[in-house]
Write a protein that holds these residues in place. Structure first.
Motif, mmCIF file in Angstrom:
data_model
loop_
_atom_site.group_PDB
_atom_site.id
_atom_site.type_symbol
_atom_site.label_atom_id
_atom_site.label_comp_id
_atom_site.label_asym_id
_atom_site.label_seq_id
_atom_site.Cartn_x
_atom_site.Cartn_y
_atom_site.Cartn_z
ATOM 1 N N TYR A 172 -21.989 23.513 -2.276
ATOM 2 C CA TYR A 172 -22.288 24.597 -1.327
ATOM 3 C C TYR A 172 -21.947 25.952 -1.937
ATOM 4 C CZ TYR A 172 -22.902 26.932 3.154
ATOM 5 O OH TYR A 172 -23.359 27.762 4.159
ATOM 6 N N TYR A 173 -20.835 26.037 -2.626
ATOM 7 C CA TYR A 173 -20.455 27.299 -3.271
ATOM 8 C C TYR A 173 -21.489 27.726 -4.308
ATOM 9 C CZ TYR A 173 -15.706 27.070 -1.299
ATOM 10 O OH TYR A 173 -14.622 27.053 -0.456
ATOM 11 N N GLN A 174 -22.032 26.759 -5.015
ATOM 12 C CA GLN A 174 -23.043 27.094 -6.019
ATOM 13 C C GLN A 174 -24.359 27.533 -5.379
ATOM 14 O OE1 GLN A 174 -23.312 24.237 -9.475
ATOM 15 N NE2 GLN A 174 -21.815 23.115 -8.246
ATOM 16 N N GLU A 175 -24.731 26.882 -4.303
ATOM 17 C CA GLU A 175 -26.018 27.159 -3.658
ATOM 18 C C GLU A 175 -25.972 28.381 -2.746
ATOM 19 O OE1 GLU A 175 -26.735 23.509 -1.644
ATOM 20 O OE2 GLU A 175 -27.087 22.362 -3.499
ATOM 21 N N HIS A 176 -24.774 28.820 -2.378
ATOM 22 C CA HIS A 176 -24.630 29.957 -1.468
ATOM 23 C C HIS A 176 -23.650 30.986 -2.040
ATOM 24 C CE1 HIS A 176 -26.850 27.997 1.834
ATOM 25 N NE2 HIS A 176 -26.322 26.887 1.349
ATOM 26 N N PRO A 177 -24.049 31.644 -3.115
ATOM 27 C CA PRO A 177 -23.160 32.648 -3.712
ATOM 28 C C PRO A 177 -22.844 33.791 -2.752
ATOM 29 C CG PRO A 177 -25.384 32.811 -4.618
ATOM 30 C CD PRO A 177 -25.332 31.542 -3.834
ATOM 31 N N GLU A 178 -23.718 34.013 -1.760
ATOM 32 C CA GLU A 178 -23.457 35.070 -0.787
ATOM 33 C C GLU A 178 -22.185 34.772 0.015
ATOM 34 O OE1 GLU A 178 -25.677 31.954 1.417
ATOM 35 O OE2 GLU A 178 -25.878 32.909 -0.556
ATOM 36 N N PHE A 179 -21.886 33.504 0.214
ATOM 37 C CA PHE A 179 -20.682 33.131 0.962
ATOM 38 C C PHE A 179 -19.431 33.566 0.195
ATOM 39 C CE2 PHE A 179 -17.444 29.819 2.074
ATOM 40 C CZ PHE A 179 -17.241 30.229 3.388
ATOM 41 N N LEU A 180 -19.419 33.281 -1.091
ATOM 42 C CA LEU A 180 -18.278 33.684 -1.915
ATOM 43 C C LEU A 180 -18.175 35.204 -2.002
ATOM 44 C CD1 LEU A 180 -18.446 31.113 -4.857
ATOM 45 C CD2 LEU A 180 -17.372 30.903 -2.616
ATOM 46 N N SER A 181 -19.309 35.866 -2.090
ATOM 47 C CA SER A 181 -19.314 37.330 -2.159
ATOM 48 C C SER A 181 -18.747 37.946 -0.885
ATOM 49 C CB SER A 181 -20.740 37.827 -2.407
ATOM 50 O OG SER A 181 -20.781 39.229 -2.452
ATOM 51 N N LEU A 182 -19.170 37.420 0.260
ATOM 52 C CA LEU A 182 -18.663 37.930 1.541
ATOM 53 C C LEU A 182 -17.162 37.687 1.671
ATOM 54 C CD1 LEU A 182 -21.568 36.741 3.867
ATOM 55 C CD2 LEU A 182 -20.967 39.122 3.339
ATOM 56 N N LEU A 183 -16.704 36.517 1.232
ATOM 57 C CA LEU A 183 -15.268 36.236 1.280
ATOM 58 C C LEU A 183 -14.497 37.196 0.380
ATOM 59 C CD1 LEU A 183 -15.033 32.326 1.242
ATOM 60 C CD2 LEU A 183 -14.967 33.884 3.182
ATOM 61 N N GLY A 184 -15.060 37.471 -0.789
ATOM 62 C CA GLY A 184 -14.408 38.409 -1.694
ATOM 63 C C GLY A 184 -14.302 39.800 -1.095
ATOM 64 N N THR A 185 -15.388 40.253 -0.484
ATOM 65 C CA THR A 185 -15.391 41.573 0.150
ATOM 66 C C THR A 185 -14.376 41.647 1.280
ATOM 67 O OG1 THR A 185 -17.707 41.981 -0.382
ATOM 68 C CG2 THR A 185 -16.793 43.218 1.460
ATOM 69 N N GLU A 186 -14.353 40.624 2.121
ATOM 70 C CA GLU A 186 -13.441 40.642 3.269
ATOM 71 C C GLU A 186 -11.983 40.541 2.837
ATOM 72 O OE1 GLU A 186 -12.493 40.945 7.380
ATOM 73 O OE2 GLU A 186 -14.044 41.649 6.003
ATOM 74 N N PHE A 243 -12.273 29.496 -7.786
ATOM 75 C CA PHE A 243 -11.807 30.158 -9.008
ATOM 76 C C PHE A 243 -12.789 29.953 -10.157
ATOM 77 C CE2 PHE A 243 -9.631 30.167 -13.064
ATOM 78 C CZ PHE A 243 -8.949 31.371 -13.025
ATOM 79 N N TYR A 244 -13.272 28.729 -10.292
ATOM 80 C CA TYR A 244 -14.205 28.418 -11.383
ATOM 81 C C TYR A 244 -15.436 29.315 -11.298
ATOM 82 C CZ TYR A 244 -17.021 25.512 -14.565
ATOM 83 O OH TYR A 244 -17.785 25.049 -15.607
ATOM 84 N N LEU A 245 -16.060 29.391 -10.117
ATOM 85 C CA LEU A 245 -17.302 30.140 -9.980
ATOM 86 C C LEU A 245 -17.088 31.652 -10.063
ATOM 87 C CD1 LEU A 245 -19.104 28.092 -7.177
ATOM 88 C CD2 LEU A 245 -19.614 28.137 -9.626
ATOM 89 N N SER A 246 -16.029 32.140 -9.470
ATOM 90 C CA SER A 246 -15.813 33.587 -9.459
ATOM 91 C C SER A 246 -15.379 34.122 -10.817
ATOM 92 C CB SER A 246 -14.768 33.957 -8.402
ATOM 93 O OG SER A 246 -13.519 33.360 -8.697
ATOM 94 N N ASN A 247 -14.911 33.227 -11.701
ATOM 95 C CA ASN A 247 -14.428 33.672 -13.011
ATOM 96 C C ASN A 247 -15.176 33.038 -14.183
ATOM 97 O OD1 ASN A 247 -11.720 35.292 -12.435
ATOM 98 N ND2 ASN A 247 -11.755 33.534 -11.047
ATOM 99 N N ARG A 248 -16.285 32.369 -13.906
ATOM 100 C CA ARG A 248 -16.936 31.628 -14.981
ATOM 101 C C ARG A 248 -17.474 32.521 -16.091
ATOM 102 N NH1 ARG A 248 -20.357 31.560 -10.666
ATOM 103 N NH2 ARG A 248 -22.576 32.024 -10.931
ATOM 104 N N TYR A 249 -17.822 33.751 -15.791
ATOM 105 C CA TYR A 249 -18.365 34.626 -16.835
ATOM 106 C C TYR A 249 -17.263 35.092 -17.799
ATOM 107 C CZ TYR A 249 -22.337 34.613 -13.670
ATOM 108 O OH TYR A 249 -23.370 34.213 -12.864
ATOM 109 N N LEU A 265 -20.986 22.249 -14.887
ATOM 110 C CA LEU A 265 -20.842 22.357 -13.443
ATOM 111 C C LEU A 265 -20.682 20.980 -12.795
ATOM 112 C CD1 LEU A 265 -23.572 25.084 -12.750
ATOM 113 C CD2 LEU A 265 -21.096 25.395 -12.653
ATOM 114 N N ALA A 266 -21.476 20.015 -13.234
ATOM 115 C CA ALA A 266 -21.376 18.658 -12.692
ATOM 116 C C ALA A 266 -20.023 18.040 -13.021
ATOM 117 C CB ALA A 266 -22.516 17.799 -13.239
ATOM 118 N N ARG A 267 -19.572 18.251 -14.243
ATOM 119 C CA ARG A 267 -18.286 17.688 -14.671
ATOM 120 C C ARG A 267 -17.138 18.252 -13.860
ATOM 121 N NH1 ARG A 267 -14.154 19.094 -17.285
ATOM 122 N NH2 ARG A 267 -14.979 21.180 -17.655
ATOM 123 N N TRP A 268 -17.201 19.567 -13.579
ATOM 124 C CA TRP A 268 -16.090 20.194 -12.854
ATOM 125 C C TRP A 268 -15.970 19.655 -11.426
ATOM 126 C CZ3 TRP A 268 -11.831 22.535 -14.099
ATOM 127 C CH2 TRP A 268 -11.084 23.193 -13.114
ATOM 128 N N GLY A 269 -17.075 19.441 -10.764
ATOM 129 C CA GLY A 269 -17.023 18.889 -9.412
ATOM 130 C C GLY A 269 -16.331 17.534 -9.390
#
Length: 282
Positions: A172-186, A243-249, A265-269
């Motif tokens: 879900y985190y991968q498919e909905h990056p807007e969710f993580l972005s909104l959480l970061g903003t809030e 943490f993985y997705l927000s810092n992967r770059y 990505l598959a391995r990390w899950g």
């Protein structure tokens, strides 16, 4: 000779008169009913003739103008007739705007344009920017919580249930990056808007109830250690995934390993699922 000339000239009108009876008959056929009809009937017939005469250029022009006018306010008409669709369109546009620009950089004008409505309509539905932003946040939580219920965790073996919840959260985190972005903003705003929500706890409590049930059943079956806190378990799985997705770059650059690759990505899950289950194991 003179007599013949006068006869010829006199015959000319007679020749033209030969067409007169036909024309007159036609005219009489068209006009006689009108003349003999009652005044109301004549009045009723008159507009039809007028419409017939003006249905050419005038009607075409009018039709053209009407078409142009109906094209312009179409979104407002649709909005009036389908408020649920309009509300959803506004929320979808707002999600994109807040994701791309955060709360401070988002503009109502831009949201209205994305939703294909005017600002007045947006204010009518959501009041102001603050209320719209809070509605977006609540909607984001509602979507993920609703999707979690489709896992039917109560019907699964506790171990499999925990695994499925971990993997679902990761996907879900991968498919909905807007969710993580909104959480970061809030979080940057220190939950300023979520604190105003009267329903945010009720939206999220079902998740902890489902997870608590898994842990209790796992404990009863001897699969999990006793007295495990559902919030601790959820924070562990969500934290590792977030943490993985927000810092992967930065991590990809720092360690020269493409953490955005499909296999990574598959391995990390699977890794997170194994870590959580290893911790819970009795």
């Amino acid at each position: 000779m003179a007599t013949r000339s006068r006869t010829t000239r006199a015959a000319a009108p007679a020749a033209s008169d030969t067409t007169t009876p036909a024309v007159s008959a036609k005219a009489n056929a068209e006009t006689t009913p009108e003349a003999g009809a009652p005044p109301a009937a004549r009045a009723a017939r008159a507009p039809r003739k007028t419409v017939g005469k003006t249905s050419g250029k005038t009607a075409d022009k009018t039709a053209g103008k009407t078409t142009d006018k109906t094209q312009t306010p179409a979104p407002r008409t649709a909005a009036t007739r389908d408020p649920e669709r309009t509300s959803a369109a506004i929320l979808a546009a707002a999600v994109k705007e807040f994701k791309e620009h955060g709360y401070g950089g988002a503009r109502i004008d831009a949201i209205a344009k994305r939703a294909n409505i005017n600002k007045r309509m947006l204010y009518h539905y959501f009041g102001d920017k603050d209320a719209l932003y809070l509605a977006v946040l609540e909607g984001a939580y509602m979507q993920i919580r609703t999707a979690e219920t489709r896992l039917h965790l109560a019907d699964l073996d506790p171990v499999e249930g925990v695994r499925q919840l971990v993997l679902f959260t990761w996907r879900y985190y991968q498919e909905h990056p807007e969710f993580l972005s909104l959480l970061g903003t809030e979080n940057l705003l220190k939950a300023k808007f979520l604190k105003r929500s009267a329903r945010i706890f009720d939206l999220n409590s079902p998740l902890l109830s489902m997870l608590s049930d898994l842990l209790r059943r796992g404990e009863a079956a001897g699969q999990f250690k006793p007295d495990q806190d559902a919030l601790d378990v959820y924070l562990s799985m969500a934290g590792m995934n977030f943490f993985y997705l927000s810092n992967r770059y930065t991590l990809t650059t720092t360690f020269r390993r493409d953490l955005g690759a499909k296999e990574e990505l598959a391995r990390w899950g699977e890794h997170v699922a194994e870590v959580i289950l290893a911790y819970l194991k009795a």
